[in-house]
Write a protein that holds these residues in place. Structure first.
Motif, PDB file in Angstrom:
ATOM      1  N   ILE A  91       0.854  -1.205   0.000  1.00  0.00           N
ATOM      2  CA  ILE A  91       0.000   0.000   0.000  1.00  0.00           C
ATOM      3  C   ILE A  91       0.887   1.251   0.000  1.00  0.00           C
ATOM      4  N   ASP A  92       1.870   1.263   0.901  1.00  0.00           N
ATOM      5  CA  ASP A  92       2.757   2.430   0.982  1.00  0.00           C
ATOM      6  C   ASP A  92       3.462   2.682  -0.347  1.00  0.00           C
ATOM      7  N   ALA A  93       3.950   1.592  -0.957  1.00  0.00           N
ATOM      8  CA  ALA A  93       4.677   1.742  -2.226  1.00  0.00           C
ATOM      9  C   ALA A  93       3.750   2.285  -3.308  1.00  0.00           C
ATOM     10  N   ALA A  94       2.496   1.776  -3.343  1.00  0.00           N
ATOM     11  CA  ALA A  94       1.537   2.234  -4.354  1.00  0.00           C
ATOM     12  C   ALA A  94       1.242   3.714  -4.162  1.00  0.00           C
ATOM     13  N   VAL A  95       1.049   4.132  -2.905  1.00  0.00           N
ATOM     14  CA  VAL A  95       0.747   5.543  -2.631  1.00  0.00           C
ATOM     15  C   VAL A  95       1.969   6.405  -2.994  1.00  0.00           C
ATOM     16  N   GLN A  96       3.159   5.906  -2.706  1.00  0.00           N
ATOM     17  CA  GLN A  96       4.372   6.648  -3.068  1.00  0.00           C
ATOM     18  C   GLN A  96       4.421   6.958  -4.560  1.00  0.00           C
ATOM     19  N   ARG A  97       3.988   5.968  -5.392  1.00  0.00           N
ATOM     20  CA  ARG A  97       4.041   6.134  -6.853  1.00  0.00           C
ATOM     21  C   ARG A  97       2.978   7.100  -7.358  1.00  0.00           C
ATOM     22  N   MET A  98       2.051   7.455  -6.505  1.00  0.00           N
ATOM     23  CA  MET A  98       0.869   8.153  -6.976  1.00  0.00           C
ATOM     24  C   MET A  98       1.163   9.532  -7.538  1.00  0.00           C
ATOM     25  N   TYR A  99       0.448   9.826  -8.564  1.00  0.00           N
ATOM     26  CA  TYR A  99       0.486  11.066  -9.306  1.00  0.00           C
ATOM     27  C   TYR A  99      -0.220  12.157  -8.480  1.00  0.00           C
ATOM     28  N   THR A 100       0.442  13.309  -8.291  1.00  0.00           N
ATOM     29  CA  THR A 100      -0.232  14.418  -7.580  1.00  0.00           C
ATOM     30  C   THR A 100      -0.399  15.603  -8.536  1.00  0.00           C
ATOM     31  N   ASP A 101       0.261  16.707  -8.219  1.00  0.00           N
ATOM     32  CA  ASP A 101       0.238  17.862  -9.124  1.00  0.00           C
ATOM     33  C   ASP A 101       1.676  18.115  -9.551  1.00  0.00           C
ATOM     34  N   PRO A 102       2.010  17.900 -10.812  1.00  0.00           N
ATOM     35  CA  PRO A 102       3.411  18.026 -11.250  1.00  0.00           C
ATOM     36  C   PRO A 102       3.951  19.449 -11.059  1.00  0.00           C
ATOM     37  N   ARG A 125       7.368  22.524  -4.381  1.00  0.00           N
ATOM     38  CA  ARG A 125       7.702  22.667  -2.952  1.00  0.00           C
ATOM     39  C   ARG A 125       6.408  22.683  -2.144  1.00  0.00           C
ATOM     40  N   ALA A 126       6.511  22.232  -0.886  1.00  0.00           N
ATOM     41  CA  ALA A 126       5.330  22.187  -0.012  1.00  0.00           C
ATOM     42  C   ALA A 126       4.652  23.552   0.061  1.00  0.00           C
ATOM     43  N   SER A 127       5.454  24.622   0.021  1.00  0.00           N
ATOM     44  CA  SER A 127       4.888  25.969   0.175  1.00  0.00           C
ATOM     45  C   SER A 127       4.127  26.438  -1.071  1.00  0.00           C
ATOM     46  N   ASP A 128       4.355  25.790  -2.250  1.00  0.00           N
ATOM     47  CA  ASP A 128       3.637  26.197  -3.465  1.00  0.00           C
ATOM     48  C   ASP A 128       2.153  25.868  -3.345  1.00  0.00           C
ATOM     49  N   PRO A 129       1.309  26.697  -4.000  1.00  0.00           N
ATOM     50  CA  PRO A 129      -0.092  26.291  -4.119  1.00  0.00           C
ATOM     51  C   PRO A 129      -0.183  25.066  -5.049  1.00  0.00           C
ATOM     52  N   GLY A 130      -1.086  24.154  -4.716  1.00  0.00           N
ATOM     53  CA  GLY A 130      -1.189  22.921  -5.515  1.00  0.00           C
ATOM     54  C   GLY A 130      -2.579  22.735  -6.089  1.00  0.00           C
ATOM     55  N   LYS A 131      -2.659  21.899  -7.109  1.00  0.00           N
ATOM     56  CA  LYS A 131      -3.957  21.626  -7.748  1.00  0.00           C
ATOM     57  C   LYS A 131      -4.585  20.363  -7.166  1.00  0.00           C
ATOM     58  N   VAL A 132      -5.858  20.443  -6.927  1.00  0.00           N
ATOM     59  CA  VAL A 132      -6.613  19.307  -6.374  1.00  0.00           C
ATOM     60  C   VAL A 132      -7.236  18.472  -7.504  1.00  0.00           C
ATOM     61  N   GLU A 133      -7.680  19.186  -8.558  1.00  0.00           N
ATOM     62  CA  GLU A 133      -8.338  18.494  -9.665  1.00  0.00           C
ATOM     63  C   GLU A 133      -7.308  17.645 -10.418  1.00  0.00           C
ATOM     64  N   GLY A 134      -7.635  16.406 -10.669  1.00  0.00           N
ATOM     65  CA  GLY A 134      -6.719  15.506 -11.379  1.00  0.00           C
ATOM     66  C   GLY A 134      -5.600  14.999 -10.494  1.00  0.00           C
ATOM     67  N   ASN A 135      -5.612  15.392  -9.240  1.00  0.00           N
ATOM     68  CA  ASN A 135      -4.607  14.923  -8.292  1.00  0.00           C
ATOM     69  C   ASN A 135      -5.099  13.590  -7.724  1.00  0.00           C
ATOM     70  N   VAL A 136      -4.396  12.518  -8.088  1.00  0.00           N
ATOM     71  CA  VAL A 136      -4.893  11.180  -7.782  1.00  0.00           C
ATOM     72  C   VAL A 136      -5.031  10.949  -6.283  1.00  0.00           C
ATOM     73  N   VAL A 137      -4.112  11.544  -5.506  1.00  0.00           N
ATOM     74  CA  VAL A 137      -4.177  11.340  -4.057  1.00  0.00           C
ATOM     75  C   VAL A 137      -5.497  11.885  -3.508  1.00  0.00           C
ATOM     76  N   PHE A 138      -5.892  13.058  -3.986  1.00  0.00           N
ATOM     77  CA  PHE A 138      -7.179  13.600  -3.533  1.00  0.00           C
ATOM     78  C   PHE A 138      -8.356  12.756  -4.053  1.00  0.00           C
TER      79      PHE A 138
END
Lengths: 338, 338
Positions: A220-231, A235-248
């Protein structure tokens, strides 16, 4: 004066037995089945005969996965006392009705079926498709009508198959002059299809982007690690996109606390929430979800006789139901009866 | 040391139950079946399921004629104690094997089948054929292999269907790595097809040129009167042609005295033999042939329970044979078995 309870609506659904089930099945169908099994009369078909229509070269795999899928059903909480779990190839009435229905549908109509057309194109098969594959909408009509199902949970892409079933039903009802068989309605899940961990639209074992129901915590951990977020979220401080973000998408599908997810989305959008923290949360959610399933699965797999008993009991029940429908159809059409 | 008799060769044949049988069936197949029934293990399939592939709009006719054709069988001397007479639609293993075999043959291959191609063209159906009709070669392969038949009496035009069966057999045998099913051989009758009374190549009820097995003496006389002879043979004293002369074709097929027929041919050729005399002889031959059949037919028809008993007994026997083959095929392929 006694008041009878209205009869429960009849659901038929099931899975092609091509491999063990995964998180996509859980999100899209399994948990609905668990939720509906008490309020509906539900049958789950282990569709080995249908799986053979494009796997005739490897029947052993299809056979092996009958047990795997049945084990998945029990592990997620399908209760064989209320849900009929049955094996398609062990129900001869389905083959008999299929053969009959094939006379009520033209080759041209089968070829126009969008689901069949798409799948033929996707596989590059052209006219070299197995005849059984072209004919499977008639087999599916046999499945649905044999159980007298009125609700059939399917993905949106499969709705044309229900329409094909209803065409056959209407044709038969018209010919016999009464409502011999009920029409069925597609039950399309509110939640869309769960994407693969790589963000591709479809999660599948063969696509290598699936999380099996039996996944260990490390998997499970490995699968989540591979997961696509917002390219663009470097950096953590950047604003990120939720739409199309697989983790969300996965958090929306599985996190038991939607308010917390909404707060995380807001935080992620304005910046300051890192992917690592987000993924830690999802990994925890999935561990909590799959852990108990995995344990029940392992326990069930230690007692193969129990699964076989479930299949024998369910299939015997289904045999009675499907044979009764076959008899009624043969009788109404005026076919020869010994 | 005991010497076992070699096993009898297995024959499967039968008829689509679209109407009662006629003289063409008698000449082309029925009398062969009577002759072969002791030296062979023979099964006769009342092919109602196959008849439905292009008669789904009128199943009652197909059902009614199951009894009619069975009555014809008994009337011509088929002995149900040695020949298995059985109803196709009452043998679920045939539908199950059909569904399985459809996965081992492509749509393109079915469409290339010359028998299917010709029939589609003859009926002007194009792609609007019922899917069951396109698929019937796979159903026929199921019939033949389910009975483990090695000899299949067919007209020359149907030989491609045996080839289709053998392709499926070879494909399955190759996949399982041993001779699971035997190949079959077409048994093409020495006597060609009997023409209609109007001289057309095919005798058929729908063509209005058939002599039913139940024909009365008056109907026989009328049919012979209509028969095509030699249009150039205007007076009895003229020389006449024997080739293409339907009356001689029938005498060749049915006259128990071939030497007398040879003498008549010589007389007709040199002139001096009138059509009326010739037709009187044929009418006598056909009265002698059909009289006893008609009487047995009427006697049998007075006792419908007897025909049903024959069908029940034969179908039960066939059910055991065909179910055993289905089991063997499922097992050899490694399909799931409850």
């Amino acid at each position: 004066m006694s008041v009878e309870a209205p009869p429960k609506p009849v659901i038929l659904t099931g899975d092609r037995t091509t491999g063990p089930l995964h998180l996509g099945h859980y999100a899209g169908s399994l948990r609905n089945r668990v939720a509906l099994q008490h309020s509906h009369r539900q049958s789950l078909l282990l569709a080995d005969a249908q799986a053979l229509t494009d796997n005739a070269h490897d029947p052993a795999r299809i056979a092996r996965n009958v047990i795997e899928v049945a084990t998945d059903y029990l592990a997620v909480g399908i209760d064989p006392a209320v849900t009929t779990i049955c094996v398609q190839s062990a129900l001869p009435a389905l083959a008999e009705l299929t053969q009959l229905y094939l006379n009520f549908v033209t080759v041209a109509r089968l070829e126009r079926n969008p689901t069949i057309k798409d799948e033929i194109q996707a596989r590059g098969l052209g006219r070299d498709i197995p005849a059984g594959f072209l004919c499977y909408p008639a087999a599916q009509a046999a499945d649905i009508t044999a159980f007298r199902a009125t609700l059939v949970p399917v993905g949106e892409d499969q709705a044309p198959l229900i329409e094909q079933t209803n065409e056959i039903v209407r044709r038969l009802n018209r010919q016999v002059g009464h409502d011999l068989l009920p029409e069925a309605r597609a039950l399309i899940p509110e939640v869309g299809r769960l994407p693969g961990v790589d963000g591709k639209a479809k999660m599948s074992k063969s696509g290598g982007n699936a999380v099996p129901l039996s996944a260990s915590d490390a998997e499970i951990d490995a699968a989540v690690q591979r997961m696509y977020t917002d390219p663009g979220h470097l950096r953590a401080s950047d604003p990120g996109k939720v739409e199309g973000n697989v983790v969300f998408t996965y958090l929306d599908a599985f996190d038991p606390d939607p308010e917390a997810v909404a707060a995380l989305k807001a935080h992620y959008r304005r910046g300051g929430l890192g992917d690592a923290a987000l993924k830690r949360r999802l990994a925890g959610v999935l561990r909590d979800l799959l852990g108990p399933i995995r344990e029940r699965r392992a326990e069930i797999a230690r007692d193969p006789d129990r699964v076989m008993d479930v299949l024998r009991t369910g299939t015997a029940r289904a045999r009675a139901v499907t044979a009764a429908t076959r008899d009624a159809v043969q009788e109404a059409l005026g076919l020869f009866r010994l």
